[in-house]
Design a protein around this motif. Sequence first.
Motif, PDB file in Angstrom:
ATOM      1  N   ALA A  50       0.833  -1.202   0.000  1.00 51.74           N
ATOM      2  CA  ALA A  50       0.000   0.000   0.000  1.00 51.74           C
ATOM      3  C   ALA A  50       0.865   1.248   0.000  1.00 51.74           C
ATOM      4  N   GLU A  51       2.019   1.175   0.672  1.00 53.23           N
ATOM      5  CA  GLU A  51       2.924   2.320   0.719  1.00 53.23           C
ATOM      6  C   GLU A  51       3.460   2.653  -0.669  1.00 53.23           C
ATOM      7  N   ASP A  52       3.769   1.603  -1.463  1.00 53.08           N
ATOM      8  CA  ASP A  52       4.221   1.832  -2.839  1.00 53.08           C
ATOM      9  C   ASP A  52       3.143   2.556  -3.644  1.00 53.08           C
ATOM     10  N   GLY A  53       1.900   2.090  -3.526  1.00 52.54           N
ATOM     11  CA  GLY A  53       0.811   2.733  -4.251  1.00 52.54           C
ATOM     12  C   GLY A  53       0.701   4.206  -3.904  1.00 52.54           C
ATOM     13  N   LYS A  54       0.816   4.530  -2.629  1.00 54.43           N
ATOM     14  CA  LYS A  54       0.756   5.928  -2.206  1.00 54.43           C
ATOM     15  C   LYS A  54       1.891   6.733  -2.819  1.00 54.43           C
ATOM     16  N   ARG A  55       3.110   6.178  -2.760  1.00 54.38           N
ATOM     17  CA  ARG A  55       4.273   6.899  -3.305  1.00 54.38           C
ATOM     18  C   ARG A  55       4.119   7.130  -4.808  1.00 54.38           C
ATOM     19  N   PHE A  56       3.680   6.102  -5.512  1.00 52.37           N
ATOM     20  CA  PHE A  56       3.553   6.209  -6.965  1.00 52.37           C
ATOM     21  C   PHE A  56       2.559   7.309  -7.347  1.00 52.37           C
ATOM     22  N   PHE A  57       1.423   7.358  -6.660  1.00 52.52           N
ATOM     23  CA  PHE A  57       0.413   8.367  -6.985  1.00 52.52           C
ATOM     24  C   PHE A  57       0.856   9.770  -6.590  1.00 52.52           C
ATOM     25  N   ALA A  60       2.982  10.719  -9.555  1.00 49.77           N
ATOM     26  CA  ALA A  60       2.211  10.793 -10.802  1.00 49.77           C
ATOM     27  C   ALA A  60       1.280  11.993 -10.822  1.00 49.77           C
ATOM     28  N   TYR A  61       0.715  12.370  -9.692  1.00 49.78           N
ATOM     29  CA  TYR A  61      -0.240  13.476  -9.635  1.00 49.78           C
ATOM     30  C   TYR A  61       0.371  14.762  -9.098  1.00 49.78           C
ATOM     31  N   GLY A  62       1.716  14.806  -9.023  1.00 47.07           N
ATOM     32  CA  GLY A  62       2.389  16.041  -8.661  1.00 47.07           C
ATOM     33  C   GLY A  62       2.198  16.470  -7.219  1.00 47.07           C
ATOM     34  N   LEU A  63       1.909  15.522  -6.329  1.00 46.39           N
ATOM     35  CA  LEU A  63       1.726  15.871  -4.919  1.00 46.39           C
ATOM     36  C   LEU A  63       3.053  16.062  -4.206  1.00 46.39           C
ATOM     37  N   ARG A  64       4.124  15.547  -4.785  1.00 45.89           N
ATOM     38  CA  ARG A  64       5.473  15.789  -4.267  1.00 45.89           C
ATOM     39  C   ARG A  64       6.479  15.639  -5.403  1.00 45.89           C
ATOM     40  N   GLU A  65       7.657  16.193  -5.219  1.00 45.09           N
ATOM     41  CA  GLU A  65       8.712  16.071  -6.215  1.00 45.09           C
ATOM     42  C   GLU A  65       9.316  14.677  -6.158  1.00 45.09           C
ATOM     43  N   LYS A  66       9.622  14.143  -7.315  1.00 39.08           N
ATOM     44  CA  LYS A  66      10.272  12.834  -7.394  1.00 39.08           C
ATOM     45  C   LYS A  66      11.711  12.952  -6.921  1.00 39.08           C
ATOM     46  N   ASP A  67      12.153  12.004  -6.108  1.00 36.79           N
ATOM     47  CA  ASP A  67      13.552  11.972  -5.685  1.00 36.79           C
ATOM     48  C   ASP A  67      14.451  11.789  -6.907  1.00 36.79           C
ATOM     49  N   PRO A  68      15.696  12.279  -6.854  1.00 35.61           N
ATOM     50  CA  PRO A  68      16.574  12.229  -8.042  1.00 35.61           C
ATOM     51  C   PRO A  68      16.714  10.846  -8.655  1.00 35.61           C
ATOM     52  N   LEU A  72       9.352   6.530 -11.754  1.00 38.63           N
ATOM     53  CA  LEU A  72       7.900   6.619 -11.654  1.00 38.63           C
ATOM     54  C   LEU A  72       7.338   5.204 -11.637  1.00 38.63           C
ATOM     55  N   GLY A  73       6.714   4.830 -10.538  1.00 37.28           N
ATOM     56  CA  GLY A  73       6.192   3.475 -10.417  1.00 37.28           C
ATOM     57  C   GLY A  73       5.078   3.207 -11.406  1.00 37.28           C
ATOM     58  N   LEU A  74       4.940   1.948 -11.800  1.00 42.32           N
ATOM     59  CA  LEU A  74       3.898   1.559 -12.746  1.00 42.32           C
ATOM     60  C   LEU A  74       2.547   1.541 -12.046  1.00 42.32           C
TER      61      LEU A  74
END
Length: 429
Positions: A50-57, A60-68, A72-74
Motif C-alpha cells: 500500500a505504501e508503494d501505491g501511495k508513493r507512486f500516486f 504521478a499526480y504532482g503531490l510531491r517532487e520525485k527523488d533524483p 515513476l512506479g507503474l
Amino acid sequence: MTRDHRARSLGAHALAPETLMMGYGYDPALSEGSIKPPIFQTSTFVFRSAEDGKRFFEVAYGLREKDPEEALGLIYSRINNPNLEILEDRLAIWDGADKALVFSSGMAAISTTLLALSRPNDVVVYTAPAYGGTEYLFDRILPRMGVATVSVSDCGDAEVLDQTIRAAAAQAKARGGRLAAVYVETPANPTNQLIDLRAAADSIRALDQAEAPPLVVDNTFLGPLWQKPLDHGADLILYSLTKYVGGHSDLIAGACLGRADLMARVAEMRTICGTITDPHTAWLLTRSLETLHIRMERSQANAAELVRRLRGHPKVEAVLDAGGAESSPAQQAVFARQCLGAGSTFSIRLKGGEAEAFRMLNALGLFKLAVSLGGTESLASHPSSTTHSDYSPEAKARCGIGDNLVRLSVGIENVEDLYADLDQALGAI
C-alpha cells in the motif's frame, strides 16, 4: 558481468544513438531473458505494498517532487507502461531531450501540448504553411477556447517572423494574457521552406514577458537524423511518429520531447486527456527505432538522386527540396547552419495545372497515391486537393501551394526503378 542498461558509454567511449536503440532502458532479466521487450498488454499494475501505491500516486499526480534516483512506479497504462517507458527513453536519446512522451497520433501530441501551454486570453504564433490538421486546430479550435492565433506565411524571412512575434506579444498583453507559444513547422509542408530556429529563439528571448514562451518545433519532415531543433534554441519538439520513426505505414502515433519543466505540464495534460498511445503501438515503434538510421539514410540517398534528375526535366517547372539549388541564398544559409540533410520528402511544380498534375499522378505505377510520408514505400500526393484543400485560394497562393504542385515521399526501393516510374508518368502530361 552485470550491465547497466541505461549506460550511454563503454568506459570513456560514448555510444551512438543507433547502437543504444538495440537495448537502452531494457533489462532482459526482468522479462524471463527475452532479448526484446515483450508487449505489456495490461491495463493496471500490482503494487507490492500500500505504501508503494501511495508513493507512486504522489509522484504521478504532482503531490510531491520525485527523488533524483526515483523511478515513476507503474500504475495504469493511461499513465505509464513498460513499453512506453522504453520507447520514450530511446526517443529522447536521438534529440538529446530531457524527456519524451508518446501519444496516440501526431495530432494528439500537438493538441495536448498546446492545451498544456495555453489558457484563455493567450496568443499563439504559428508558421504557415503547416500540416492541415495543425492549421485546423489553430484556426478553428483554439479560438473557441479563448486562445487567439496569429499565422505568419512569410516566415522564411527572420525579420518578418520577429515582427510578428513582437506584435503578438503586444496583442496578448492587451488581451490580459501571454504569448503562450511560437509554433514552427520546418521544413514546411509541402513547400520545404525553412525557418531559422536560432533567429526565432532570439526573438522570443528578447520579449518583455515574465515567462518566455516556448519555441515549439514540428520536426516530422527531417526527423531526428537530419535536424536537431533543441541545439538551435527550441524548447519542445513534436513528431508524427507515424512517419519516419514508425516508417512502415502500419501505425499511428505522435511524440513530444524537450525541456523537463515543460514536459511535466504536457505529461499532466496527457494523463488527464488520455491521449497516450497503446502498448502494442509502442512495441512496434521500439522495433522501428532499430532501423531508423538505415531507412532514413537510404530514403534520403534515393531522394537526392531523384532531385538531381528531375531538376531541369522538360515537364518540371521547379523542384522544392530543403535548402536546394533553386532555393534562395538565405534559405541555403539556414540549411547549412541548421540541417544535417535534406531528407526524402520534396515537391515538384509541373508545367501546367491540376489537369497535368492529375495525369501525371494517375500514370504512376510504383509510387502509391496516398497522403502521409516517411514509409518504406514511395508515395505521391496532390496537396492542393487533399491535405491543404481547406485553404482559401488566397492562402494557397500566399503559401505557394498551386494546383501544379505534387509532393513526393521517397522510399527505399531501387532508385533506378523509381526514376523510371516518374519519367514515364511525366511523359503522360
